[in-house]
Design a protein around this motif. Structure first.
Motif, PDB file in Angstrom:
ATOM      1  N   LEU A   8      32.225 147.021  22.418  1.00  0.00           N
ATOM      2  CA  LEU A   8      31.728 147.098  23.790  1.00  0.00           C
ATOM      3  C   LEU A   8      31.020 148.425  24.065  1.00  0.00           C
ATOM      4  O   LEU A   8      29.959 148.456  24.688  1.00  0.00           O
ATOM      5  CB  LEU A   8      32.874 146.883  24.777  1.00  0.00           C
ATOM      6  CG  LEU A   8      33.510 145.492  24.772  1.00  0.00           C
ATOM      7  CD1 LEU A   8      34.742 145.468  25.661  1.00  0.00           C
ATOM      8  CD2 LEU A   8      32.505 144.437  25.199  1.00  0.00           C
ATOM      9  N   ILE A   9      31.610 149.517  23.585  1.00  0.00           N
ATOM     10  CA  ILE A   9      30.998 150.836  23.794  1.00  0.00           C
ATOM     11  C   ILE A   9      29.679 150.951  23.044  1.00  0.00           C
ATOM     12  O   ILE A   9      28.670 151.403  23.593  1.00  0.00           O
ATOM     13  CB  ILE A   9      31.973 151.961  23.384  1.00  0.00           C
ATOM     14  CG1 ILE A   9      33.131 152.033  24.380  1.00  0.00           C
ATOM     15  CG2 ILE A   9      31.266 153.300  23.289  1.00  0.00           C
ATOM     16  CD1 ILE A   9      34.242 152.976  23.978  1.00  0.00           C
ATOM     17  N   THR A  10      29.661 150.533  21.795  1.00  0.00           N
ATOM     18  CA  THR A  10      28.432 150.609  21.003  1.00  0.00           C
ATOM     19  C   THR A  10      27.349 149.713  21.594  1.00  0.00           C
ATOM     20  O   THR A  10      26.169 150.090  21.601  1.00  0.00           O
ATOM     21  CB  THR A  10      28.715 150.233  19.537  1.00  0.00           C
ATOM     22  OG1 THR A  10      29.777 151.054  19.047  1.00  0.00           O
ATOM     23  CG2 THR A  10      27.486 150.428  18.668  1.00  0.00           C
ATOM     24  N   SER A  11      27.731 148.562  22.118  1.00  0.00           N
ATOM     25  CA  SER A  11      26.760 147.674  22.763  1.00  0.00           C
ATOM     26  C   SER A  11      26.170 148.326  24.002  1.00  0.00           C
ATOM     27  O   SER A  11      24.962 148.226  24.253  1.00  0.00           O
ATOM     28  CB  SER A  11      27.422 146.355  23.148  1.00  0.00           C
ATOM     29  OG  SER A  11      27.925 145.710  22.029  1.00  0.00           O
ATOM     30  N   TYR A  30      22.471 143.133  28.241  1.00  0.00           N
ATOM     31  CA  TYR A  30      23.681 143.663  27.619  1.00  0.00           C
ATOM     32  C   TYR A  30      24.286 142.635  26.662  1.00  0.00           C
ATOM     33  O   TYR A  30      24.808 142.988  25.609  1.00  0.00           O
ATOM     34  CB  TYR A  30      24.701 144.078  28.681  1.00  0.00           C
ATOM     35  CG  TYR A  30      25.999 144.563  28.084  1.00  0.00           C
ATOM     36  CD1 TYR A  30      26.066 145.807  27.454  1.00  0.00           C
ATOM     37  CD2 TYR A  30      27.145 143.776  28.110  1.00  0.00           C
ATOM     38  CE1 TYR A  30      27.236 146.256  26.878  1.00  0.00           C
ATOM     39  CE2 TYR A  30      28.326 144.222  27.534  1.00  0.00           C
ATOM     40  CZ  TYR A  30      28.361 145.461  26.930  1.00  0.00           C
ATOM     41  OH  TYR A  30      29.516 145.898  26.354  1.00  0.00           O
ATOM     42  N   GLY A  31      24.180 141.362  27.004  1.00  0.00           N
ATOM     43  CA  GLY A  31      24.670 140.307  26.118  1.00  0.00           C
ATOM     44  C   GLY A  31      23.945 140.302  24.789  1.00  0.00           C
ATOM     45  O   GLY A  31      24.553 140.129  23.725  1.00  0.00           O
ATOM     46  N   LEU A  34      25.247 143.147  22.806  1.00  0.00           N
ATOM     47  CA  LEU A  34      26.567 142.819  22.254  1.00  0.00           C
ATOM     48  C   LEU A  34      26.427 141.989  20.977  1.00  0.00           C
ATOM     49  O   LEU A  34      27.065 142.284  19.958  1.00  0.00           O
ATOM     50  CB  LEU A  34      27.382 142.072  23.310  1.00  0.00           C
ATOM     51  CG  LEU A  34      28.853 141.875  23.075  1.00  0.00           C
ATOM     52  CD1 LEU A  34      29.573 143.213  23.013  1.00  0.00           C
ATOM     53  CD2 LEU A  34      29.440 141.036  24.202  1.00  0.00           C
ATOM     54  N   ILE A  35      25.567 140.995  21.026  1.00  0.00           N
ATOM     55  CA  ILE A  35      25.328 140.157  19.841  1.00  0.00           C
ATOM     56  C   ILE A  35      24.676 140.983  18.731  1.00  0.00           C
ATOM     57  O   ILE A  35      25.029 140.859  17.554  1.00  0.00           O
ATOM     58  CB  ILE A  35      24.474 138.931  20.212  1.00  0.00           C
ATOM     59  CG1 ILE A  35      25.258 138.024  21.160  1.00  0.00           C
ATOM     60  CG2 ILE A  35      24.029 138.167  18.974  1.00  0.00           C
ATOM     61  CD1 ILE A  35      24.436 136.940  21.801  1.00  0.00           C
ATOM     62  N   PHE A  36      23.725 141.856  19.103  1.00  0.00           N
ATOM     63  CA  PHE A  36      23.050 142.713  18.133  1.00  0.00           C
ATOM     64  C   PHE A  36      24.048 143.597  17.387  1.00  0.00           C
ATOM     65  O   PHE A  36      24.011 143.687  16.159  1.00  0.00           O
ATOM     66  CB  PHE A  36      21.997 143.578  18.851  1.00  0.00           C
ATOM     67  CG  PHE A  36      21.372 144.630  17.978  1.00  0.00           C
ATOM     68  CD1 PHE A  36      20.432 144.292  17.024  1.00  0.00           C
ATOM     69  CD2 PHE A  36      21.724 145.960  18.117  1.00  0.00           C
ATOM     70  CE1 PHE A  36      19.848 145.258  16.225  1.00  0.00           C
ATOM     71  CE2 PHE A  36      21.150 146.934  17.322  1.00  0.00           C
ATOM     72  CZ  PHE A  36      20.212 146.583  16.374  1.00  0.00           C
ATOM     73  N   ILE A  85      15.581 140.856  21.047  1.00  0.00           N
ATOM     74  CA  ILE A  85      15.589 142.224  20.536  1.00  0.00           C
ATOM     75  C   ILE A  85      14.292 142.433  19.769  1.00  0.00           C
ATOM     76  O   ILE A  85      13.878 141.585  18.976  1.00  0.00           O
ATOM     77  CB  ILE A  85      16.798 142.457  19.613  1.00  0.00           C
ATOM     78  CG1 ILE A  85      18.050 142.367  20.439  1.00  0.00           C
ATOM     79  CG2 ILE A  85      16.709 143.801  18.912  1.00  0.00           C
ATOM     80  CD1 ILE A  85      19.293 142.206  19.688  1.00  0.00           C
ATOM     81  N   ARG A  86      13.656 143.580  20.043  1.00  0.00           N
ATOM     82  CA  ARG A  86      12.427 143.896  19.327  1.00  0.00           C
ATOM     83  C   ARG A  86      12.376 145.401  19.093  1.00  0.00           C
ATOM     84  O   ARG A  86      12.480 146.189  20.023  1.00  0.00           O
ATOM     85  CB  ARG A  86      11.191 143.463  20.116  1.00  0.00           C
ATOM     86  CG  ARG A  86       9.910 143.603  19.310  1.00  0.00           C
ATOM     87  CD  ARG A  86       8.690 143.238  20.099  1.00  0.00           C
ATOM     88  NE  ARG A  86       8.439 144.166  21.197  1.00  0.00           N
ATOM     89  CZ  ARG A  86       7.900 145.377  21.064  1.00  0.00           C
ATOM     90  NH1 ARG A  86       7.576 145.835  19.881  1.00  0.00           N
ATOM     91  NH2 ARG A  86       7.686 146.131  22.118  1.00  0.00           N
TER      92      ARG A  86
END
Length: 117
Positions: A8-11, A30-31, A34-36, A85-86
């Motif tokens: 969670l923190i890294t996301s 943010y979702g 989180l997946i990234f 994400i890009r």
């Protein structure tokens, strides 16, 4: 539980960095961040060790500097695999990776220090 908090923190750090590095690094939500971070973790566990073994001679010749290239490649691979994400190019992925590592580690250490006292 610790893994989930780190995730969670890294996301959160990744999402904030994408806001700071726009338009070169884009994470849509943010979702998505989180997946990234989750996919990046999976790549670092399963793909990176194999690539490390395959590139060990180059890593030794460059005195370990090629390992940084592997980190950037993992970020770019996660970017390639995910929608929302890009990351513009290698250099922006390098900057993003350094900043992500620095700030997420700093926040984790601060959190761990507060918990010990």
């Amino acid at each position: 539980m610790t893994y989930i908090i780190r995730l969670l923190i890294t996301s959160l750090v990744a999402y904030i960095l994408s806001l700071l590095l726009q338009p070169h690094v884009l994470i849509s939500s943010y979702g998505s961040a989180l997946i990234f971070v989750f996919v990046l973790g999976l790549l670092n566990v399963f793909v990176k060790p194999l690539l490390f073994l395959l590139t060990l001679p180059v890593t030794i010749l460059t005195l370990g500097l090629f390992y940084i290239v592997l980190n950037v490649l993992m970020i770019l691979l996660a970017d390639y695999l995910l929608e929302g994400i890009r990351i513009e190019n290698f250099w922006w992925a390098l900057l993003f990776g350094f900043m992500l590592s620095f700030f997420s580690t700093a926040l984790q250490r601060d959190r761990d220090d507060k918990r010990q006292h």
